[in-house]
Design a protein around this motif. Structure first.
Motif, short mmCIF file in Angstrom:
data_model
loop_
_atom_site.label_atom_id
_atom_site.label_comp_id
_atom_site.label_asym_id
_atom_site.label_seq_id
_atom_site.Cartn_x
_atom_site.Cartn_y
_atom_site.Cartn_z
N VAL A 70 43.80 26.48 46.38
CA VAL A 70 43.95 27.17 45.09
C VAL A 70 44.43 28.61 45.28
N LYS A 71 44.10 29.23 46.40
CA LYS A 71 44.68 30.54 46.70
C LYS A 71 46.19 30.42 46.87
N LEU A 72 46.62 29.35 47.52
CA LEU A 72 48.05 29.12 47.70
C LEU A 72 48.72 28.77 46.38
N TYR A 73 48.01 28.07 45.50
CA TYR A 73 48.51 27.82 44.15
C TYR A 73 48.80 29.16 43.46
N MET A 74 47.85 30.08 43.56
CA MET A 74 48.01 31.38 42.92
C MET A 74 49.19 32.14 43.51
N GLU A 75 49.29 32.17 44.84
CA GLU A 75 50.38 32.89 45.49
C GLU A 75 51.74 32.32 45.10
N LEU A 89 44.51 33.01 36.60
CA LEU A 89 43.69 32.10 37.39
C LEU A 89 44.54 30.98 37.96
N ALA A 90 44.14 30.50 39.13
CA ALA A 90 44.68 29.26 39.67
C ALA A 90 43.51 28.31 39.89
N GLY A 91 43.64 27.09 39.45
CA GLY A 91 42.54 26.15 39.59
C GLY A 91 42.98 24.73 39.34
N ALA A 92 42.20 23.79 39.89
CA ALA A 92 42.54 22.38 39.72
C ALA A 92 41.39 21.50 40.14
N TYR A 93 41.43 20.25 39.67
CA TYR A 93 40.51 19.22 40.14
C TYR A 93 41.06 18.73 41.47
N PHE A 136 37.15 25.90 33.51
CA PHE A 136 37.46 26.45 34.83
C PHE A 136 36.42 27.47 35.32
N ILE A 137 36.31 28.59 34.63
CA ILE A 137 35.47 29.68 35.15
C ILE A 137 34.01 29.28 35.25
N PHE A 138 33.48 28.64 34.21
CA PHE A 138 32.06 28.28 34.20
C PHE A 138 31.83 26.78 34.30
N THR A 139 32.78 26.05 34.83
CA THR A 139 32.62 24.60 34.92
C THR A 139 31.45 24.23 35.84
N ASP A 140 30.77 23.15 35.50
CA ASP A 140 29.72 22.64 36.37
C ASP A 140 30.21 21.43 37.17
N ASN A 141 31.53 21.18 37.11
CA ASN A 141 32.13 20.10 37.87
C ASN A 141 32.52 20.64 39.25
N ASN A 142 31.84 20.17 40.29
CA ASN A 142 32.09 20.73 41.62
C ASN A 142 33.39 20.27 42.25
N LYS A 143 34.16 19.46 41.53
CA LYS A 143 35.49 19.06 42.00
C LYS A 143 36.57 20.05 41.54
N TYR A 144 36.19 20.99 40.68
CA TYR A 144 37.15 22.01 40.23
C TYR A 144 37.04 23.22 41.14
N TYR A 145 38.16 23.58 41.75
CA TYR A 145 38.23 24.76 42.61
C TYR A 145 39.10 25.79 41.92
N CYS A 146 38.64 27.04 41.87
CA CYS A 146 39.34 28.08 41.14
C CYS A 146 39.45 29.36 41.97
N HIS A 147 40.51 30.09 41.71
CA HIS A 147 40.72 31.40 42.34
C HIS A 147 41.07 32.39 41.24
N PHE A 148 40.26 33.45 41.10
CA PHE A 148 40.53 34.46 40.07
C PHE A 148 39.81 35.75 40.45
N ASP A 149 40.21 36.83 39.82
CA ASP A 149 39.63 38.14 40.12
C ASP A 149 38.21 38.25 39.56
N TYR A 162 45.92 32.21 27.59
CA TYR A 162 46.10 32.78 28.92
C TYR A 162 46.92 31.82 29.78
N TYR A 163 47.53 32.39 30.82
CA TYR A 163 48.36 31.59 31.72
C TYR A 163 47.62 31.33 33.03
N ILE A 164 47.68 30.07 33.45
CA ILE A 164 47.04 29.68 34.70
C ILE A 164 48.02 28.84 35.52
N VAL A 165 47.75 28.75 36.82
CA VAL A 165 48.51 27.87 37.70
C VAL A 165 47.60 26.70 38.06
#
Length: 204
Positions: A70-75, A89-93, A136-149, A162-165
């Motif tokens: 997900v860091k690479l998604y953001m980059e 934010l960058a995030g995905a299941y 994304f930010i407060f999800t309780d699904n542990n299959k979602y990985y997110c990268h944000f400030d 808002y825009y996300i990757v």
């Protein structure tokens, strides 16, 4: 497995053998003359699946791999769309498949294909603040990985967009309520990880 021939009114019983996913992309399959012929046709030189891309200094578990993805998604998203859109934010299941981790040592594309076989394109998406927080930010699904400030959640307004990757698997999941803005066809998680490793990202 039973195969029935309508023309001859005959049938044959075949034994089906299960094969681990990790075997699909290994050199072991080249013992099959048909597979070997295809490889020789399309990869006359060195096999790109078994060529060493770079080195991995220590074992990386699934969580470490997917956090890096997900860091690479953001980059990649910032490099592609960042001049036009404010990406927050960058995030995905995301999940890794068998063998689930990357051992220390030389890394091949075959290994990355086994871990991340999914052909999900990278997507720039638009999402409401409410869904951004819930999904994304407060999800309780542990299959979602997110990268944000840090502090992003405090700045989000439910009614704003808002825009996300993310990727197509996540963006097309209807409950996420993501509107696709742009897409990078053929840009997959394993390829971003390949380039990262080839550049020495995990060599130390």
């Amino acid at each position: 497995n039973i195969c029935y021939n309508l023309v001859t009114d005959s049938y044959a019983v075949e034994t089906v053998q299960n094969m681990k996913q990790s075997q699909y992309s290994t050199a072991a399959l080249q013992a099959d003359p048909v597979v070997e012929q295809l490889f020789n046709k399309y990869f006359a030189g060195e096999n790109p699946y078994t060529k060493v891309l770079g080195s991995n200094a220590s074992r990386r578990n699934s969580s470490t791999i997917l956090k890096q993805v997900v860091k690479l998604y953001m980059e990649k998203g910032q490099a592609t769309w960042g001049s036009q859109y404010e990406i927050v934010l960058a995030g995905a299941y995301l999940t890794c498949r068998d063998p689930y981790d990357l051992p220390a040592g030389d890394v091949t594309y075959s290994q990355l294909t086994s871990l991340l076989p999914f052909d999900n394109d990278l997507v720039l998406g638009s999402i409401s603040g409410k869904d951004l927080k819930q999904r994304f930010i407060f999800t309780d699904n542990n299959k979602y990985y997110c990268h944000f400030d840090a502090g992003l959640a405090d700045r989000i307004v439910d009614t704003q967009r808002y825009y996300i990757v993310t990727d197509t698997y996540t963006s097309t999941y209807a409950p996420n309520n993501i509107t696709e803005v742009a897409r990078l066809d053929g840009v997959y998680a394993r390829d971003l990880l390949r380039d990262f490793i080839a550049a020495g990202g995990w060599s130390k």
